[in-house]
Each structure stands twice: as C-alpha cells, then as structure tokens.
Design a protein around this motif. Structure first.
Motif, short mmCIF file in Angstrom:
data_model
loop_
_atom_site.label_atom_id
_atom_site.label_comp_id
_atom_site.label_asym_id
_atom_site.label_seq_id
_atom_site.Cartn_x
_atom_site.Cartn_y
_atom_site.Cartn_z
N THR A 1 0.80 -1.23 0.00
CA THR A 1 0.00 0.00 0.00
C THR A 1 0.84 1.28 0.00
O THR A 1 0.43 2.27 -0.61
N TYR B 1 -2.89 7.34 10.90
CA TYR B 1 -2.45 5.98 11.17
C TYR B 1 -1.94 5.81 12.60
O TYR B 1 -1.39 4.78 12.94
N ASP C 1 3.46 8.45 4.40
CA ASP C 1 2.94 7.13 4.77
C ASP C 1 3.78 6.59 5.92
O ASP C 1 5.01 6.66 5.89
N ASP D 1 4.76 3.77 6.83
CA ASP D 1 5.76 2.75 6.52
C ASP D 1 7.13 3.39 6.29
O ASP D 1 8.16 2.80 6.64
N ALA E 1 0.75 -4.36 7.92
CA ALA E 1 0.17 -3.04 7.68
C ALA E 1 0.48 -2.54 6.27
O ALA E 1 -0.34 -1.85 5.65
N ALA E 2 1.66 -2.90 5.75
CA ALA E 2 2.03 -2.47 4.40
C ALA E 2 1.16 -3.13 3.34
O ALA E 2 0.98 -2.58 2.25
N ALA F 1 -2.06 -4.01 4.03
CA ALA F 1 -3.45 -3.65 4.31
C ALA F 1 -3.82 -2.35 3.60
O ALA F 1 -2.95 -1.52 3.31
N THR F 2 -5.10 -2.17 3.34
CA THR F 2 -5.55 -0.97 2.63
C THR F 2 -6.39 -0.04 3.49
O THR F 2 -6.44 1.16 3.24
N GLN G 1 -7.37 -0.38 10.00
CA GLN G 1 -6.66 -1.65 10.19
C GLN G 1 -5.16 -1.41 10.28
O GLN G 1 -4.46 -1.98 11.12
N ARG G 2 -4.66 -0.53 9.41
CA ARG G 2 -3.22 -0.23 9.44
C ARG G 2 -2.85 0.44 10.77
O ARG G 2 -1.83 0.12 11.37
N TYR H 1 -0.02 -0.83 13.34
CA TYR H 1 1.11 0.02 13.73
C TYR H 1 1.15 0.23 15.24
O TYR H 1 2.23 0.30 15.84
#
Length: 535
Positions: free
Chosen positions: A171, A352, A441, A443, A473-474, A476-477, A481-482, A486
């Motif tokens: 993602t 996030y 983001d 990530d 998490a990477a 997931a969209t 959820q992300r 995290y």
C-alpha cells in the motif's frame, strides 16, 4: 571515518531548564503550517529569488540522493509521479490520476499526464517512466532500491500508461512514488550523463538546472518547456549554501537572500521581530531521538549480535534512562518550545496513529528504582555520540544532566554529521543522537528504521512483534486496520526501546514580505512554482 572529538560536556545549571518561557524574553510565537499557502497575493513576472540552504546537497541525481536539502532543490526541477498537497494528501503530479490497484494488490496501473516535455524538450511518456523506475530499483548505486523493493516488473501498456507488477501487496507504494523514487529523468540526459547524471540533471519541472558551484550555490532557470509554464513567474532561483544559522538569518535580514530554509529555533524570534520579514512553518512528519545500540554488533543490515554495554544488556536500564528525560523541558530549553515533544515516530495527527499510543512523563523516582534494582554499580557509564553542531551539543548537555540524576554517567563524543551516520550504520556506538525527515505514509518512518536488518535500523532491533505487524500493515488498505497494526508494532518497539524518540521537528522558513506564492507543506520542502515578488 573522520576523527572524533571526545569530551564530557559541562553540567548545565538546572535553572536554565526553565528558560524559554512566554513573554517578551521567552518563546517565539509558533508560526502556523498554513501561513505560507494562505498568502494569495498576486505576483509579478520576472526576477531572481535567492534562497539560503543550510547545507550543500549531495548529488542532484534522484537515484542516489539521500539529503533533505537535495529534496528541496528537486522540488523545483524534478517532478514526481505523485506529490502531497497542503493537507498532506497524496495527489497526482506527473501521473494523471491516483493509481488503479488490482484486487490482490499486486498490479498497479498508472495513467500519465499528457502533453508533458522534459526540460530538454524531449517527450515524457511511459517508456521514459519505465527507464527511470528501472534505474531506481535495479542500479547497484541506487539508494531507491529499498523504496521499490516490492516492484518486480515495470511494463509499458501504451505511451500514456505504465503497469507495475509487485511481488507482494504494498500500500505505501504511491507514497514512495511521491518522493525521489517517483522522479522521472530525461532518457536522453540519462544516456548522455550515465552515472554522472547528477552533474547536469534533466527532469520535468518549473525550473531547469543551470549551474552548480560546489559549496557555494545552485542556479535554476525558468523552464520554457514546462507543461504549466504560464503560472511560473520567476526567471531564476539561486540556492545559496549558508551553513551557519546566524549567518543565514543575517543574510535574510540584509536582503542578500529573500528566503532562508530551516531557521534555527534560536533565530526564529529575531526574524519574526523584523518588520520586513515573516516566518512560516512546515515539516512535522519526521522525528529526532536517541538510538540505543541493542544488537547492532557488525552492521545494521547484518544478523544482530550481543553488544556489551549496560544499556544494551538491560531493557530495565533503558526504561530508567528514558524515564529520566523530560521531553517538554528539552523542547523549551534547547528549541525555544518550537518543536513537538513525542515518544513515537508517527506524528500525533497522523490518521495511522492510534489514540492508544500515549507517552509517560518523566518519573525520576521510578528511574532510580530501576537503576538500583538492576544491580549495576552506579554511576552507570553511557557513551553518547552526537553531531558536532551547537544545537546537538546543547541537547547532549541536557540529556547528560537529566540522566545523571537517575544514576547514569553520560560521556559525549562529537563527530561530523556524516561520521555519526557511518558509526550508526556500522554499529560502532553505544547511543547516538539522530533523526529522520519523515514520510507521509507511516511505513516510510518505520520499515527501514526499526524492522530486522533495515539499513537505517542502527539499534539492531529484531523482534517479530515489531516486524510482523509492520509487514501486515504495508499489505493492508484500510487506514483503521493499518493504525491498529502500527499500534501493536510501536507498543512493542516502546518496550524494546532501541530508539528513545524525543520530538517531531518543525522546519521554519524565513521570507522577505515581498515574496508571495510559496507553498510549504508538512514535508518541509519549499515549492516555488507559483512564487514571485508581490506586484
């Protein structure tokens, strides 16, 4: 590796910890991140804008560049497939729209903006995009390989469409393509320049590369082939390298430069007091902190091993060290209250970031108890490596004093900034002060920095409780959820304490009030595409 200076900094008098309060002698009024984009005055055509940078960028090659100041220059001459806007939302730039992603997340199709030319007059198309992306992800000298590690293939669908095939759902890819990994270079210039492309770079942008004098200045000229050239008013940008923060502020006040980047927090108030100047703020996506070597025995990308220091061997002592720190006082004492104290790498306003992530306040009594319970004789020796600039040495002084009260004896080693990074990567340190400029983001603030064998994981942390949720998490969209994943990873990272996060650093941009139309967002990169002198 450059030689290091070893010293024990003088203990900071405790009374100074209260300095920097409000009132005429205290904290400057913090500028708003919206101040720059709120300036909608009309600007006239023509003129040269002189901009002071706080350091000399590395190579102006998007594939190899690693510096924030390099990203500042790229913002004016090397557009990307995507960008962020004033709300830190991802938006198309050279792409015509946000990407279309297959149901399994492994095929990403990107439509491209039509009628675009590179700054050498050659056509921008899917073949050009493919050439740049392949160089970014496969060239052995490229610093973008990890950014595009999930990409296994780049295909040209038609002249206006590229398709990326991924080895796994990823993602954060759009965010990666909104940074240097998404900068597209002229194929003609790549063929001519080869590995030396950065000496005369050619991209798509409102300004084109003119000249560079190492350590002095970089000159960009208005690009006649730019697809939106009508809105570009300035004739020329001159980026001047002025490392000393006091000299940078003085040059702004004298009018030798009209814009100064990354004002030191000690100079913000003086610039604000000048009736001819204004200050706007950006940044906040990144962080600064103290990295503790917990397992980096032979290098950050190598298998973790034992490190023979008190902090490395004892999570309880790492907890005591952190509990001895007062982030709010550090912010007031060292940064005039202009940063954002925090104990996590994601900004507080990130969508996030889970509300469950909370920071503990300083607890000296508990810190002393943990030290005593450890059985390690006091004072417990800690060596802290820090860049040799005045601000970092000031921060080191404060940390040294605060932790002394809990039973630690911190010795400070200073080194040039690049040397501290070399030592961090090699694992040749006990603790080191360092930071990260941040990505939109999450990530980008985590994967390469706290997961196993990441190149910037200087601590040497290696824990499935950190790695697995970040990887999940990477893929997931859904933001919720992300955020949940995290939160799991960051709670575990907070227990391991390979990094003691201190604050999110803001960037302060000083400008002459005659300058308008500058865009300054949370990435801290001044954009001059619509800038000029007020008419």
């Amino acid at each position: 590796m450059r030689p290091r200076l070893v010293l024990t900094l003088a203990v900071l008098p405790i009374a100074l910890a209260a300095c920097g309060g409000g009132g005429s002698g205290g904290t400057p009024v913090a500028p708003s991140v919206a101040d720059a984009t709120a300036d909608n005055r009309a600007v006239k055509s023509g003129g040269t804008l002189n901009i002071a940078l706080n350091a000399d960028p590395d190579a102006l090659d998007p594939s190899v560049s690693t510096t924030l100041v390099g990203r500042e220059v790229f913002a004016s001459m090397c557009e990307k497939l995507f960008d962020i806007d004033a709300k830190a939302t991802l938006v198309p730039q050279l792409a015509a729209a946000l990407p279309a992603v297959s149901d399994d997340g492994k095929e990403v199709t990107i439509k491209l903006r039509a009628g675009v030319k590179f700054n050498d007059g050659t056509a921008f198309d899917a073949e050009a995009v493919k050439k740049s992306l392949e160089r970014h992800r496969t060239w052995e000298k490229s610093a973008r390989q990890s950014d595009l590690a999930a990409v296994s293939k780049v295909s040209v669908v038609d002249p206006a469409t590229v398709k990326l095939t991924l080895s796994r759902a990823f993602t954060p890819l759009t965010a990666q393509l909104a940074d240097r990994a998404g900068m597209i270079m002229s194929p003609k210039a790549l063929e001519t320049g080869g590995d030396n492309f950065g000496a005369s770079p050619v991209c798509v942008g409102p300004f084109k590369f003119g000249s560079r004098t190492s350590g002095s200045q970089i000159v960009l000229d208005k690009a006649p082939d730019y697809y939106d050239a009508a809105k570009v008013k300035l004739d020329k940008l001159v980026y001047k390298i002025i490392v000393d923060p006091n000299v940078r502020a003085a040059n702004l006040k004298s009018g030798d430069v009209q814009v100064a980047d990354q004002l030191a927090t000690t100079t913000v108030k003086g610039v604000q007091a000048d009736p001819n100047l204004t200050v706007v703020s950006g940044g906040g996506l990144g962080y600064y902190g103290l990295t503790i070597n917990t397992g980096n025995a032979t290098g950050s990308t190598e298998k973790p091993g034992p490190v023979n220091t008190p902090l490395a061997k004892s999570p309880q002592l790492r907890e005591a060290f952190e509990l001895a720190l007062d982030r709010d006082q550090i912010n007031k004492t060292v940064y005039n209250g202009l940063y954002e104290p925090d104990c996590f790498p994601l900004p507080a306003d990130s969508p996030y970031r889970s509300p469950s992530l909370q920071c503990a306040k300083r607890d000296l009594a508990k810190a002393k108890q943990l030290v005593q319970a450890s059985g390690v004789p006091t004072p417990i020796p800690v060596t802290m490596t820090t860049p040799n600039d005045a601000t970092n040495q000031r921060l080191a002084q404060v940390i040294q004093q605060m932790t002394k009260e809990a039973g630690f004896n911190v010795t400070v080693q200073t080194a040039e900034f690049v040397s501290t990074l070399e030592q961090g990567k090699a694992g040749k340190f006990d603790t080191v002060l360092n930071g990260w400029s941040g990505r939109v983001d999450p990530d980008g603030n985590l994967s390469n920095l706290i997961t196993s064998r990441g190149s910037n994981n200087y601590s040497g942390m290696s824990d499935p409780g950190i790695d697995d949720p970040i990887k999940e998490a990477a893929a997931a969209t859904e933001p919720a959820q992300r955020a949940e994943l995290y939160a799991k990873a960051l709670q575990r990272a907070a227990e391991v304490r390979g990094v003691v996060y201190l604050y999110h650093n803001k960037y302060y941009l000083g400008m002459n009030k005659t300058v308008a139309g500058v865009q300054y967002f949370k990435d801290g990169l001044p954009r001059f595409v619509t800038a000029g002198f007020a008419g």
